[in-house]
Enzyme design. Structure first.
Site, PDB file in Angstrom:
ATOM      1  N   ASN A   7       0.861  -1.171   0.086  1.00 10.11           N
ATOM      2  CA  ASN A   7       0.132  -0.062   0.001  1.00 10.11           C
ATOM      3  C   ASN A   7       1.028   1.192  -0.082  1.00 10.11           C
ATOM      4  OD1 ASN A   7      -1.681   1.929   0.593  1.00 10.11           O
ATOM      5  ND2 ASN A   7      -2.536   1.034   2.316  1.00 10.11           N
ATOM      6  N   ARG A  99      -2.699  -2.174  -3.403  1.00  8.63           N
ATOM      7  CA  ARG A  99      -4.043  -1.286  -3.362  1.00  8.63           C
ATOM      8  C   ARG A  99      -3.575  -0.323  -4.240  1.00  8.63           C
ATOM      9  NH1 ARG A  99      -4.835   3.421   0.998  1.00  8.63           N
ATOM     10  NH2 ARG A  99      -7.041   3.593   0.353  1.00  8.63           N
ATOM     11  N   HIS A 189     -12.588   3.515  -0.070  1.00  8.14           N
ATOM     12  CA  HIS A 189     -12.569   2.696   1.134  1.00  8.14           C
ATOM     13  C   HIS A 189     -13.214   1.324   0.729  1.00  8.14           C
ATOM     14  CE1 HIS A 189     -12.113   5.939   4.455  1.00  8.14           C
ATOM     15  NE2 HIS A 189     -11.058   5.436   3.990  1.00  8.14           N
ATOM     16  N   ARG A 250     -10.409  16.297   6.601  1.00  6.57           N
ATOM     17  CA  ARG A 250     -11.273  16.863   5.526  1.00  6.57           C
ATOM     18  C   ARG A 250     -12.562  17.242   6.141  1.00  6.57           C
ATOM     19  NH1 ARG A 250      -9.912  11.365   3.091  1.00  6.57           N
ATOM     20  NH2 ARG A 250      -7.915  11.257   2.485  1.00  6.57           N
ATOM     21  N   GLU A 396      -8.228  -4.764   5.132  1.00  9.09           N
ATOM     22  CA  GLU A 396      -8.112  -4.563   3.481  1.00  9.09           C
ATOM     23  C   GLU A 396      -6.958  -5.296   3.169  1.00  9.09           C
ATOM     24  OE1 GLU A 396      -8.807  -0.161   2.774  1.00  9.09           O
ATOM     25  OE2 GLU A 396      -8.134  -0.404   4.897  1.00  9.09           O
TER      26      GLU A 396
END
Ligand code: AMP
Length: 415
Positions: A7, A99, A189, A250, A396
């Site tokens: 990742n 990923r 996601h 964010r 994940e």
């Protein structure tokens, strides 16, 4: 097979080695052999490495780029120092799963990486300028260091959401903007939401088509997903990961007119405002203190900090609003499932989000909720609760490893 899961972020590389195969997947017996994180990969990098069952190794090392970082990981993996079971040379790494953040409209499932796929991921750079270039660097470096004989698979964050109907993914702006530039909701996601749905199905012993839930991934980045008959039908992140929930830095949903207004009032460029909305907003922006939920909860409890409370309350309010909207959209759901650093560890945030949802049949079991932290998985609602609630720690990397095996062996994905 031993799968290296990579990742690659703009300044970090996370990795795991997972031993898995079709029969291990069937038995749910895949094993993590090692994991690690390399931060500040351009410069004096901070490196954390750990083989299962061994102590964590921490060190600092100058690294020039992602290639250097992956080289450092591979050297450690095969060194006697790492003591990873069954891995003695690079030949013991059988495939790599990456990923990749943005698959655009093209990639609706994981794919074996070849030159054409690399070109298409490059084409998607304009959709994810912060993420896809780093993902590509990881792919190129792994290819160079492990050789073309080791298959590599791309697992896209957007892929799970490719089942959304146009009523969910289209913005109500002139349609030709979608036609010309593919401006639409993509959602992110996806691998996490897919994993949560898969675990929920296992916990309940039901078929994939029977999964009707709302999944909340609440970490530093946050998103909600409405899942109907096992498929994503809506999600809160949009064209970029900026839309939707309040996150660490964010801001999530806001009126787009604010950009012009702030530009005029503050004399900022659009690029500066974009940075502000991505990096200086959310929990950090409201509290003026930190993007870290744990620290905000401490500030609230110990110092009664008003803006820390405000940030937490706005965070929970937004999450609750999405749950309500998605329950309406799904015409009811069986459960809501929490994951991510906040969702998995903070009983108080889960409680604050669920407060006021009793009228729609959600009743948290206080002691179960309090106990479900630190990686535990299970139900947190009462036996009588009509709408159930679960905590499902996300993984994940495991799905990326499993997708890699299935893609390499050309077996259709099942979850
Ligand atoms: P992630 O991006 O999934 O690693 O999640 C990071 C977020 O989880 C940060 O805001 C952390 O403060 C938050 N977090 C981790 N542990 C806890 C905890 N025990 N209580 C509240 N928030 C936590």
């Amino acid at each position: 097979m031993n799968i290296l899961v990579l990742n690659c972020g703009s300044s970090s590389v996370k990795f795991q080695i997972i031993e898995t195969d079709l029969d291990l997947i069937e038995k749910n017996a895949d094993r993590r052999l090692a994991s690690g994180l390399l931060e500040r990969v351009i410069g004096q990098a901070l490196i954390t490495l750990q083989a299962e069952g061994q102590a964590k190794v921490r060190r600092a090392e100058p690294l020039r780029d992602h290639r250097d970082a992956i080289d450092c990981v591979l050297r450690w993996i095969i060194s006697p120092e790492s003591k990873i079971n069954n891995i003695n040379s690079l030949a013991d790494i059988h495939a790599v799963g990456h990923r990749v953040v943005h698959g655009g409209e093209k990639f609706t499932k994981s794919v074996l990486i070849d030159d054409a796929v690399i070109e298409q991921i490059e084409d998607n750079i304009e959709l994810a300028p912060l993420h896809n270039p780093a993902n590509l660097k990881g792919i190129m470096a792994a290819r160079e260091l492990l050789g073309p004989g080791v298959p590599q698979v791309a697992v896209f964050d957007t892929a799970f959401h490719s089942t959304m109907p146009d009523t969910s993914y289209l913005y109500a702006i002139p349609y030709q903007l979608y036609r010309r530039h593919r401006i639409r909701r993509y959602g992110f996601h996806g691998t996490s939401h897919r994993y949560i749905a898969y675990r929920y199905r296992q916990l309940k012993g039901i078929k994939r088509e029977e999964v009707n839930i709302i999944t909340l991934h609440l970490g530093n980045g946050c998103s909600v997903c409405a899942i109907k008959n096992g498929q994503s039908v809506d999600t809160s992140m949009g064209f970029t990961p900026l839309e939707g929930l309040v996150m660490g830095t964010r801001g999530g949903d806001m009126d787009p007119s604010l950009i012009e207004f702030i530009r005029n009032k503050e004399g900022m460029s659009v690029r500066e405002i974009d940075t502000m909305l991505n990096k200086q907003s959310g929990l950090l922006g409201i509290s003026g203190l930190t993007n870290d939920m744990r620290e905000l909860l401490d500030e609230e409890a110990e110092n009664q900090d008003r803006r820390a409370s405000l940030a937490i309350n706005i965070f929970c309010h937004r999450a609750r609003k999405y749950i309500g909207a998605y329950l309406a959209e799904l015409a009811g759901a069986d459960a809501i499932c929490f994951a991510g650093g906040i969702g998995e560890n903070s009983a108080i945030i889960r409680e604050r989000i669920c407060t006021g949802l009793a009228w729609m049949g959600l009743e948290l079991d206080k002691s179960r909720n309090t106990a479900m932290v630190g990686g535990k998985e299970g139900e947190i609602s009462t036996a009588n609760s009509r709408l159930k609630a679960f905590v499902i720690p996300t993984n994940e990397e495991l799905l990326i490893a499993r997708d890699t095996v299935r893609t390499v062996k050309n077996v259709p994905r099942r979850w």
